[in-house]
Scaffold this motif. Structure first.
Motif, PDB file in Angstrom:
ATOM      1  N   LEU A 142     -77.427 -30.362 174.842  1.00 23.21           N
ATOM      2  CA  LEU A 142     -78.086 -31.523 175.034  1.00 23.21           C
ATOM      3  C   LEU A 142     -77.491 -32.719 175.383  1.00 23.21           C
ATOM      4  N   HIS A 143     -76.538 -32.976 176.504  1.00 29.71           N
ATOM      5  CA  HIS A 143     -75.535 -33.827 176.829  1.00 29.71           C
ATOM      6  C   HIS A 143     -76.274 -35.196 177.070  1.00 29.71           C
ATOM      7  N   ASN A 144     -77.409 -35.178 177.618  1.00 35.12           N
ATOM      8  CA  ASN A 144     -77.874 -36.377 177.846  1.00 35.12           C
ATOM      9  C   ASN A 144     -78.720 -37.245 176.959  1.00 35.12           C
ATOM     10  N   LEU A 145     -78.921 -36.571 175.623  1.00 35.05           N
ATOM     11  CA  LEU A 145     -79.463 -36.916 174.538  1.00 35.05           C
ATOM     12  C   LEU A 145     -78.544 -38.000 173.810  1.00 35.05           C
ATOM     13  N   ARG A 146     -79.051 -39.254 173.617  1.00 37.28           N
ATOM     14  CA  ARG A 146     -78.382 -39.996 172.550  1.00 37.28           C
ATOM     15  C   ARG A 146     -79.629 -40.138 171.481  1.00 37.28           C
ATOM     16  N   VAL A 147     -79.205 -39.502 170.361  1.00 38.15           N
ATOM     17  CA  VAL A 147     -80.346 -39.530 169.475  1.00 38.15           C
ATOM     18  C   VAL A 147     -79.964 -40.175 168.441  1.00 38.15           C
ATOM     19  N   TYR A 148     -81.216 -40.803 167.796  1.00 37.11           N
ATOM     20  CA  TYR A 148     -80.977 -41.601 166.372  1.00 37.11           C
ATOM     21  C   TYR A 148     -81.806 -40.801 165.482  1.00 37.11           C
ATOM     22  N   PRO A 149     -80.970 -40.118 164.347  1.00 40.48           N
ATOM     23  CA  PRO A 149     -81.411 -39.302 163.529  1.00 40.48           C
ATOM     24  C   PRO A 149     -82.212 -40.452 162.383  1.00 40.48           C
ATOM     25  N   TYR A 150     -83.392 -40.036 162.205  1.00 42.66           N
ATOM     26  CA  TYR A 150     -84.020 -40.802 161.008  1.00 42.66           C
ATOM     27  C   TYR A 150     -84.449 -39.940 159.878  1.00 42.66           C
ATOM     28  N   TYR A 151     -83.786 -40.419 158.786  1.00 42.37           N
ATOM     29  CA  TYR A 151     -84.038 -39.421 157.544  1.00 42.37           C
ATOM     30  C   TYR A 151     -85.127 -40.163 156.548  1.00 42.37           C
ATOM     31  N   GLY A 152     -85.480 -41.265 156.668  1.00 41.97           N
ATOM     32  CA  GLY A 152     -86.354 -41.672 155.726  1.00 41.97           C
ATOM     33  C   GLY A 152     -86.252 -41.492 154.280  1.00 41.97           C
ATOM     34  N   CYS A 153     -87.052 -41.156 153.329  1.00 38.52           N
ATOM     35  CA  CYS A 153     -86.760 -41.287 151.873  1.00 38.52           C
ATOM     36  C   CYS A 153     -86.824 -39.632 151.252  1.00 38.52           C
ATOM     37  N   LYS A 154     -87.582 -38.935 151.570  1.00 41.29           N
ATOM     38  CA  LYS A 154     -88.094 -37.961 150.854  1.00 41.29           C
ATOM     39  C   LYS A 154     -86.911 -36.802 150.889  1.00 41.29           C
ATOM     40  N   LEU A 155     -86.101 -36.781 151.812  1.00 43.37           N
ATOM     41  CA  LEU A 155     -85.156 -35.661 151.864  1.00 43.37           C
ATOM     42  C   LEU A 155     -83.853 -36.129 151.230  1.00 43.37           C
ATOM     43  N   LEU A 156     -83.795 -37.497 150.790  1.00 44.59           N
ATOM     44  CA  LEU A 156     -82.798 -38.049 150.230  1.00 44.59           C
ATOM     45  C   LEU A 156     -82.885 -38.656 148.626  1.00 44.59           C
ATOM     46  N   ARG A 157     -83.869 -39.082 148.541  1.00 43.12           N
ATOM     47  CA  ARG A 157     -84.187 -39.968 147.131  1.00 43.12           C
ATOM     48  C   ARG A 157     -85.237 -39.267 146.083  1.00 43.12           C
ATOM     49  N   PRO A 158     -85.122 -39.154 144.930  1.00 48.74           N
ATOM     50  CA  PRO A 158     -84.014 -39.426 144.313  1.00 48.74           C
ATOM     51  C   PRO A 158     -82.880 -38.762 144.410  1.00 48.74           C
ATOM     52  N   THR A 159     -81.646 -39.090 144.189  1.00 49.30           N
ATOM     53  CA  THR A 159     -80.337 -38.311 144.138  1.00 49.30           C
ATOM     54  C   THR A 159     -80.473 -36.949 143.922  1.00 49.30           C
ATOM     55  N   GLU A 160     -81.002 -36.780 142.769  1.00 45.09           N
ATOM     56  CA  GLU A 160     -80.953 -35.643 141.920  1.00 45.09           C
ATOM     57  C   GLU A 160     -81.596 -34.388 142.546  1.00 45.09           C
ATOM     58  N   VAL A 161     -82.601 -34.953 143.710  1.00 42.18           N
ATOM     59  CA  VAL A 161     -83.384 -33.571 144.330  1.00 42.18           C
ATOM     60  C   VAL A 161     -83.021 -33.849 145.866  1.00 42.18           C
ATOM     61  N   GLY A 162     -82.382 -34.904 146.186  1.00 41.51           N
ATOM     62  CA  GLY A 162     -82.160 -35.135 147.672  1.00 41.51           C
ATOM     63  C   GLY A 162     -80.871 -33.868 147.998  1.00 41.51           C
TER      64      GLY A 162
END
Ligand code: SF4
Ligand code: SF4
Lengths: 296, 134
Positions: A142-162
């Motif tokens: 996907l060379h022409n793709l300039r992509v902004y990864p958006y993580y939001g909250c629930k993948l990452l927080r709280p740290t103990e389950v992220g």
């Protein structure tokens, strides 16, 4: 290889394209996600008060059913399901007396000992398949793709389950780089999109979406990639100018495109204007040399 | 103007309820403001999270009439960053629960049109419902 799969309500109702794409790309990678039987809504938000055991019943029921079906682990695509299930699992492990109470309340039907594992599909991709294997499967980088990864909250927080560093996550960016895309970053990647406030405090969501999209654009992105169906809904439908909206895609859809799967099999409308603009290479399967890693 | 605050006079019942429901010990907060600084919705709040904690500790009036804890989306940024290990999202939930249990549920989705209900993803509806019911 097979793994039990918990879809959750929203994947079935509002984000079927994410599921279609996930099943397709995992098949390509040799992993079969088989939907568990008799699943129910996880309850969506982890209950934060100390005295409302009843609200843990829904996720515990999912785990109890899973064990009854002889499974030890389950994978989900939805960030909110992942978070709710993972946090309920912590309760099961730390407060077994709460599981005893749920078991008693259910007439001994829901018997769960906290030993199952819930995984997000991104963990399977990163930790079991590995970025190198994913990169090796790319047919249309996907060379022409300039992509902004958006993580939001629930993948990452709280740290103990992220599943990643809550302040500087890399999993989506690494995945995009493996697909040959350029990764565009910014400090709003991990900021909440407003979540369920879209129901009755839309202004809060609109403000978050505007800031996030503006940052992605300012940093050169031509698309946003994400994982959560609620973030997807907010970012895709609450941009201020729908005619010039920045495309919002699931990582599974971009994987499918890079693997050379037809857009229609990834729940993507075929060759829409938006799509052409963001992903011109995806439609012209050329043998282009792959980037090793996008800009960080 | 001088404002006098009487501290320690009588029981701070709201504080006790919040601590019981949240499982958090609010005396641990040292008012660094990290929670407020990182909150994505601080501009919409009528009392920043650190100030809310201080109001609770001092037993100041009008806390349950504030909008802050309804605006909190439970994103856990503050809870993750608090250097004193306070789970501020739980404090917000305790305040919501106190209001809902004493004043009744007010699920926002009862005011939605059928078409809006159909358009919104189930996770938005269920999350909103859960945050607005006791
Ligand atoms: S981050 Fe923690 S210690 Fe600092 S003001 Fe907020 S609650 Fe208090
Ligand atoms: S959990 Fe609530 S108070 Fe804390 S940062 Fe998120 S929205 Fe703000």
């Amino acid at each position: 290889m097979q793994i039990a799969y918990y879809p959750g309500c929203t994947i079935k109702v509002s984000a079927p394209e994410h599921e279609i794409a996930a099943l397709a790309v995992m098949r390509v990678l040799g992993l079969d996600l088989h939907e568990m039987r008799e699943w129910n809504c996880c309850g969506v938000v982890h209950s934060l008060a100390t005295d409302n055991l009843i609200r843990h019943m829904a996720p515990v029921r999912v785990f109890a059913r899973l064990q009854q079906q002889g499974e030890r682990e389950v994978v989900t695509l939805c960030d909110m399901c992942f978070n709710t299930l993972a946090r309920a699992n912590q309760v099961a492990r730390r407060q077994p007396e709460q599981m005893d109470a749920i078991k008693a309340t259910s007439g001994d039907e829901l018997n769960y000992d906290g030993s199952a594992e819930v995984l997000h599909l991104l963990q399977i991709l990163r930790d079991r398949v590995g970025m190198a294997a994913i990169k090796a499967r790319v047919r249309q980088p996907l060379h022409n793709l300039r992509v902004y990864p958006y993580y939001g909250c629930k993948l990452l927080r709280p740290t103990e389950v992220g599943l990643d560093d809550p302040e500087v996550p890399t999993v989506l960016g690494d995945l995009m780089a493996a697909l040959g895309a350029t990764v565009v970053e910014g400090n709003l990647q991990t900021r909440c999109c407003g979540a369920y406030h879209v129901v009755n405090r839309e202004n809060l969501v609109a403000e978050r979406v505007a800031a996030t999209v503006a940052q992605a654009r300012a940093n050169g992105a031509n698309a946003i990639v994400l994982s959560c169906p609620l973030c997807h809904f907010n970012l895709a439908t609450r941009q201020s100018n729908p005619d010039h909206a920045l495309p919002v895609l699931y990582y599974t859809q971009l994987m499918g495109l890079a693997f050379g799967l037809p857009p229609a099999t990834l729940g993507l409308p075929d060759a829409t204007a938006l799509f052409e603009e963001a992903l011109p290479t995806a439609h012209h399967a050329q043998a282009v040399p792959m980037c090793t890693k996008g800009e960080r | 103007m001088t404002t006098s605050i009487r501290i320690g006079s009588g029981r701070n019942e709201l504080l006790q309820k919040v601590e019981a429901l949240s499982g958090q010990h609010l005396a641990n907060c040292y008012q660094c403001g990290t929670c407020a600084a990182g909150c994505p919705f601080h501009q919409a709040m009528d009392l920043l999270p650190d100030a809310l904690i201080q109001h609770l500790r001092l037993g100041l009036p009008g806390i349950l009439e504030r909008q802050t804890f309804w605006i909190c989306a439970g994103c856990d940024t503050c809870s993750d960053r608090c250097p004193r290990g306070l789970d501020i999202a739980r404090i917000m939930e305790a305040l919501r629960q106190i209001c809902l249990r004493e004043g009744g549920d007010h699920p926002a989705l009862t005011q939605l049109e059928r078409a809006d209900l159909g358009a919104l993803p189930p996770i938005a509806l269920v999350a909103s419902m859960r945050r607005n019911s006791g």
